[in-house]
Write a protein that holds these residues in place. Sequence first.
Motif, PDB file in Angstrom:
ATOM      1  N   ALA A 374      10.090 -40.183 -17.028  1.00 20.55           N
ATOM      2  CA  ALA A 374      11.059 -41.204 -17.852  1.00 20.55           C
ATOM      3  C   ALA A 374      11.767 -42.333 -16.762  1.00 20.55           C
ATOM      4  O   ALA A 374      11.681 -42.298 -15.174  1.00 20.55           O
ATOM      5  N   PRO A 375      11.251 -43.559 -17.442  1.00 22.18           N
ATOM      6  CA  PRO A 375      11.984 -44.816 -16.033  1.00 22.18           C
ATOM      7  C   PRO A 375      13.145 -44.937 -16.172  1.00 22.18           C
ATOM      8  O   PRO A 375      13.619 -43.279 -16.303  1.00 22.18           O
ATOM      9  N   ALA A 459       7.782 -34.469 -26.758  1.00 17.84           N
ATOM     10  CA  ALA A 459       7.733 -34.821 -25.305  1.00 17.84           C
ATOM     11  C   ALA A 459       7.230 -36.052 -24.605  1.00 17.84           C
ATOM     12  O   ALA A 459       8.299 -36.665 -23.505  1.00 17.84           O
ATOM     13  N   LEU A 460       6.876 -36.642 -26.096  1.00 17.07           N
ATOM     14  CA  LEU A 460       6.246 -37.869 -25.193  1.00 17.07           C
ATOM     15  C   LEU A 460       8.090 -38.756 -25.762  1.00 17.07           C
ATOM     16  O   LEU A 460       8.148 -39.592 -25.569  1.00 17.07           O
ATOM     17  N   GLY A 461       8.006 -38.436 -26.875  1.00 16.38           N
ATOM     18  CA  GLY A 461       9.932 -39.353 -26.672  1.00 16.38           C
ATOM     19  C   GLY A 461      10.482 -39.237 -26.209  1.00 16.38           C
ATOM     20  O   GLY A 461      12.065 -39.760 -26.055  1.00 16.38           O
ATOM     21  N   ALA A 462      10.555 -38.088 -24.979  1.00 16.94           N
ATOM     22  CA  ALA A 462      11.738 -37.584 -23.744  1.00 16.94           C
ATOM     23  C   ALA A 462      11.623 -38.878 -22.645  1.00 16.94           C
ATOM     24  O   ALA A 462      11.850 -38.807 -22.612  1.00 16.94           O
ATOM     25  N   THR A 463       9.914 -39.691 -22.903  1.00 17.00           N
ATOM     26  CA  THR A 463       9.771 -39.881 -21.462  1.00 17.00           C
ATOM     27  C   THR A 463       9.851 -41.422 -22.332  1.00 17.00           C
ATOM     28  O   THR A 463      10.460 -42.720 -21.269  1.00 17.00           O
ATOM     29  N   GLY A 464       9.397 -41.865 -22.828  1.00 17.96           N
ATOM     30  CA  GLY A 464      10.134 -43.215 -23.693  1.00 17.96           C
ATOM     31  C   GLY A 464       8.825 -43.806 -23.671  1.00 17.96           C
ATOM     32  O   GLY A 464       8.862 -45.444 -23.834  1.00 17.96           O
ATOM     33  N   ASP A 465       7.179 -43.179 -23.025  1.00 18.76           N
ATOM     34  CA  ASP A 465       6.201 -44.325 -23.877  1.00 18.76           C
ATOM     35  C   ASP A 465       6.312 -44.611 -24.649  1.00 18.76           C
ATOM     36  O   ASP A 465       6.368 -43.341 -26.068  1.00 18.76           O
ATOM     37  N   ARG A 466       5.368 -44.951 -25.171  1.00 19.73           N
ATOM     38  CA  ARG A 466       4.701 -45.985 -26.474  1.00 19.73           C
ATOM     39  C   ARG A 466       3.409 -45.156 -26.993  1.00 19.73           C
ATOM     40  O   ARG A 466       2.748 -44.841 -26.418  1.00 19.73           O
ATOM     41  N   PHE A 467       3.400 -44.533 -28.263  1.00 18.27           N
ATOM     42  CA  PHE A 467       3.092 -42.833 -28.622  1.00 18.27           C
ATOM     43  C   PHE A 467       2.374 -43.429 -29.811  1.00 18.27           C
ATOM     44  O   PHE A 467       3.322 -44.454 -30.812  1.00 18.27           O
TER      45      PHE A 467
END
Length: 614
Positions: A374-375, A459-467
């Motif tokens: 995550a950022p 999992a991507l919801g935890a990183t904040g990355d756009r998908f």
Amino acid sequence: MEEYVGDLWHKFITRSARRDYPDAIVHLEDIEKTAGVLFRALGGDPGLRVAAAAEVEHGARRRWLARIAHVEDRVAQATRDAETLNLPPSLSLFPERAANRDLYLWLIAQAAATGRATGDWLVANQQATLFTLQRYPGFESRYRRLVEACLALRIAPEKLPKDEAAVELAIRQALKEPGSVGPLPTSRRPPQPVPMWLYPSPAQIDRRTRPDDAQADAQDPDDAHGKTVDANKKRQQATREDMPDGRDGFILPFRAESLVSWAEYVKVNRGLDEDPEEDAAKAAPDMDKLAIARDGKTIASRVRFDLDLPSAAADDIPLQSGILLPEWDWKKRILKKDQCRLDLLDARDAPPIEVPERLRKPVRKVRQQLEALAPSRRWFKNQPDGSELDVDACVRAWSDRRAGHAENDFGNYLKLERHERDMACLVLADLSLSTDAWVSDHERVIDVIRDSLMLFSEALGATGDRFALYGFSSLRRENIRFHQIKTFEEKHGAPTRGRIAALKPGYYTRMGAAIRYASRILEKQPNALRLMLILSDGKPNDLDQYDSRYGIEDTRMSLIEARNAGLRPFCVTIDKEGEGYLPHLFGPAGFTVIRKPEELPARLPMLYAQLTAM
């Protein structure tokens, strides 16, 4: 007693007549990876598929003991055509295992060079041999050893009739001095097989769909769990024939499959499911060539109904229809415009849901592992201004001044800034009919894909990355179904989970068109890193010519187009045979093969972390 003595005699004479060495056998699967790497390293066509060759009756003269024992009348000859390199399934000609392996390597080298050769098969093999030995001198000693070993296995010319002896002398001369022999003289019998050469490819089944039986090429979904008889693990040659119409006076008016031993005919699409006819499977290994026909009866009608499209009321909701896409014709080397028709669909019956109970623990674990991506805020050194002094930079500057060096131009401050990853990821899932196959007693491939998408999205919801999440299947080029699960603009939540849970197996895998449309979506994203993650369980295929090298090359071209657009495609597959064609499509570092499908949900987020590490 008579049968016992006969069985003893058969074992004795067979063992005496055979001249192979089982203890030194080398199987094609043992060198499969080496074969692919060597073939491409020697300049071979990277799109060729390596497969086991079928045994055929060679018709050449045999030793008298082999004739008595009825052995050595069939041989698996190495062949090459535009799509496949066929190699013997195993080699045990020589007493040393290393020699049998060297023969495989030589055949691969011959195949890599044969594409440049012209003329009949004898001249072409000599040209390929000369090219290989001139360009790769390291093969010279291996070639000479193999020639001597192969000549020792052949019947001497003086023991053959005059016409066959002339042919044998020409072959020996061509092996010893490649390029010195023209076309073979004529003889009444074919020459003895040469294991070091590639033979002309036999006629194959015409795989182009005819109008009257186009739908019959489809697989029956109901047969996926039925009983399948494995007639023979070896490959069989086959020809496509028309169904007997009963007008031939030599064909009796009863079921044609009862004449298997006489006519070498096998009825494939039989009309009665309860009549498996296992005798046909037992007879297949003894046939030199199978004749395959369709009768268009009950089974074909049922397949046509099962694979018909659902009604508009029951089908997914079309968001956009008639999207035209190009397709690559690898033979003509052109990109055909508007060859495919794609429909963008949204799930009709997909109520919002929460994370399933069985996935909640894995979700928590993966979230903890990916939170590090995550950022976060980090210190940047050697800055011209900042909130604190950079002690290391100050010490270096003082030391330089004391040493008489010019002052450096670097900054002497530390700055604390937020460091964000500028990326977008599009996941493209294969939803073809093959995903309905079972990987365990309680789980299918489609279940594994659902769990993978569910876990991956959490999992991507935890990183904040756009998908974004999409799925696809196809039924010929005019009906490509592209399922919208989550867009880049949509926030992940219960509606997305509902669409994932509603995914079901579709039809076939026209991958090139799906990748092209996914590329259009991903190209519009402003992010610096744009990743396309493709989940698949097999190679590209469809009912028409796409189920051949045509599909492989079209998919490869779509991936080249994606890379040229600045995208980064990566494939995750559970196809155990994927290592044969995936390097040609994605490159050696552009894919991964997961041996156990049930591991896909847990490994997918970890693969994402590796691909996006900065």
